[in-house]
Design an enzyme around this catalytic site. Structure first.
Site, PDB file in Angstrom:
ATOM      1  N   CYS A  86      -4.838  -0.707 -10.683  1.00  0.00           N
ATOM      2  CA  CYS A  86      -4.460  -1.408 -11.844  1.00  0.00           C
ATOM      3  C   CYS A  86      -5.657  -1.824 -12.733  1.00  0.00           C
ATOM      4  O   CYS A  86      -6.938  -1.919 -12.192  1.00  0.00           O
ATOM      5  CB  CYS A  86      -3.717  -2.813 -11.276  1.00  0.00           C
ATOM      6  SG  CYS A  86      -2.142  -2.446 -10.418  1.00  0.00           S
TER       7      CYS A  86
ATOM      8  N   CYS B 170      -2.882  -7.918  -7.899  1.00  0.00           N
ATOM      9  CA  CYS B 170      -3.601  -8.295  -8.923  1.00  0.00           C
ATOM     10  C   CYS B 170      -4.148  -9.784  -8.994  1.00  0.00           C
ATOM     11  O   CYS B 170      -5.056 -10.362  -8.979  1.00  0.00           O
ATOM     12  CB  CYS B 170      -3.479  -7.708 -10.235  1.00  0.00           C
ATOM     13  SG  CYS B 170      -3.905  -5.788 -10.245  1.00  0.00           S
TER      14      CYS B 170
ATOM     15  N   GLU C 107      -6.498  -4.607 -14.052  1.00  0.00           N
ATOM     16  CA  GLU C 107      -7.470  -6.013 -13.775  1.00  0.00           C
ATOM     17  C   GLU C 107      -8.236  -5.586 -12.471  1.00  0.00           C
ATOM     18  O   GLU C 107      -9.289  -6.082 -12.538  1.00  0.00           O
ATOM     19  CB  GLU C 107      -6.095  -7.104 -13.173  1.00  0.00           C
ATOM     20  CG  GLU C 107      -5.172  -7.199 -14.280  1.00  0.00           C
ATOM     21  CD  GLU C 107      -3.894  -6.532 -14.197  1.00  0.00           C
ATOM     22  OE1 GLU C 107      -2.818  -6.980 -14.411  1.00  0.00           O
ATOM     23  OE2 GLU C 107      -3.870  -5.542 -13.786  1.00  0.00           O
TER      24      GLU C 107
ATOM     25  N   ASN D 168      -2.055   7.702 -10.193  1.00  0.00           N
ATOM     26  CA  ASN D 168      -2.433   8.898  -8.937  1.00  0.00           C
ATOM     27  C   ASN D 168      -0.960   9.603  -8.651  1.00  0.00           C
ATOM     28  O   ASN D 168      -0.122   8.849  -8.454  1.00  0.00           O
ATOM     29  CB  ASN D 168      -3.123   8.594  -7.732  1.00  0.00           C
ATOM     30  CG  ASN D 168      -3.574   9.468  -7.024  1.00  0.00           C
ATOM     31  OD1 ASN D 168      -2.916  10.382  -6.082  1.00  0.00           O
ATOM     32  ND2 ASN D 168      -4.841   9.873  -7.040  1.00  0.00           N
ATOM     33  N   ALA D 169      -0.879  10.748  -8.265  1.00  0.00           N
ATOM     34  CA  ALA D 169       0.358  11.586  -8.129  1.00  0.00           C
ATOM     35  C   ALA D 169       0.849  10.997  -6.691  1.00  0.00           C
ATOM     36  O   ALA D 169       2.211  10.914  -6.314  1.00  0.00           O
ATOM     37  CB  ALA D 169       0.192  13.077  -7.801  1.00  0.00           C
ATOM     38  N   CYS D 170      -0.008  10.400  -5.873  1.00  0.00           N
ATOM     39  CA  CYS D 170       0.262   9.661  -4.712  1.00  0.00           C
ATOM     40  C   CYS D 170       0.211   8.109  -5.252  1.00  0.00           C
ATOM     41  O   CYS D 170      -0.734   7.560  -5.035  1.00  0.00           O
ATOM     42  CB  CYS D 170      -0.703   9.777  -3.293  1.00  0.00           C
ATOM     43  SG  CYS D 170      -0.410   9.105  -2.040  1.00  0.00           S
ATOM     44  N   TYR D 171       1.538   7.656  -5.551  1.00  0.00           N
ATOM     45  CA  TYR D 171       1.504   6.372  -6.307  1.00  0.00           C
ATOM     46  C   TYR D 171       0.695   5.261  -5.745  1.00  0.00           C
ATOM     47  O   TYR D 171       0.058   4.624  -6.336  1.00  0.00           O
ATOM     48  CB  TYR D 171       3.028   5.924  -6.359  1.00  0.00           C
ATOM     49  CG  TYR D 171       3.849   6.844  -7.377  1.00  0.00           C
ATOM     50  CD1 TYR D 171       3.571   7.206  -8.562  1.00  0.00           C
ATOM     51  CD2 TYR D 171       4.913   7.355  -6.763  1.00  0.00           C
ATOM     52  CE1 TYR D 171       4.296   8.064  -9.259  1.00  0.00           C
ATOM     53  CE2 TYR D 171       5.744   8.411  -7.518  1.00  0.00           C
ATOM     54  CZ  TYR D 171       5.372   8.666  -8.892  1.00  0.00           C
ATOM     55  OH  TYR D 171       6.104   9.413  -9.422  1.00  0.00           O
TER      56      TYR D 171
ATOM     57  N   CYS E 117       0.422  -7.853 -11.668  1.00  0.00           N
ATOM     58  CA  CYS E 117       1.466  -7.613 -10.237  1.00  0.00           C
ATOM     59  C   CYS E 117       0.589  -8.705  -9.122  1.00  0.00           C
ATOM     60  O   CYS E 117      -0.196  -9.088  -9.303  1.00  0.00           O
ATOM     61  CB  CYS E 117       1.156  -6.198  -9.636  1.00  0.00           C
ATOM     62  SG  CYS E 117      -0.618  -5.636  -8.793  1.00  0.00           S
TER      63      CYS E 117
END
Length: 155
Positions: free
Chosen positions: A66, A103, A68, A58-61, A100
């Site tokens: 993820c 996850c 998983e 998403n542009a808003c990180y 990560c």
């Protein structure tokens, strides 16, 4: 989709290969225009159902999802809570993909003793358990442990 396996804790090589293949196929659906880092996951329930997921950026990180967590959420939304294994795929060629921290904790919610297959595009993999990925973790059972409550201050 179902994958036929004997239902044992130890998956057959054929089942592992199929699960990794499903994660590689899921990776193709990844929406990763920002990082260009595609990830796919395929989770196997204890009754041999497979759910797949891919990362969705998403542009808003911080609103991205993820692969998983996507696969697990799909399985949970269909009523599944018990898992045998999850396979994770990416485009990394020099090392195995690793989930990560978020996850890892998300997987841990559903138990510490199920398998995680970290793979490479050529199908090779490293098998670990959730517990090995997140040792001495915090899980739902910890909420039921005895606690010492604060004593109110006397004034």
């Amino acid at each position: 989709m179902h994958i036929k396996d004997r239902g044992s804790r130890h998956l057959s090589q054929e089942t592992v290969k199929k699960l990794i293949h499903r994660s590689q196929e899921a990776k193709k659906q990844a929406y990763s225009p920002y990082s260009k880092f595609r990830v796919g996951a395929a989770i196997l329930t204890t009754d041999n159902c497979v759910f797949t997921g891919c990362n969705v950026e998403n542009a808003c990180y911080n609103l991205g999802v993820c692969a998983e967590r996507n696969a697990i959420a799909k399985a949970v939304s269909e009523g599944y809570r018990n898992f045998t294994a999850i396979a994770i795929a990416s485009d990394l060629d020099d090392q195995f993909i690793s989930p990560c921290g978020g996850c890892r904790q998300f997987m841990r919610e559903f138990g510490p003793n199920w398998d995680v297959y970290l793979s490479k595009p050529d199908g090779s993999y490293l098998k670990m358990t959730v517990d090995e990925l997140l040792p001495t973790s915090f899980g739902p059972e910890d909420l039921a442990m005895k606690k010492v409550f604060d004593i109110p201050n006397e004034y």
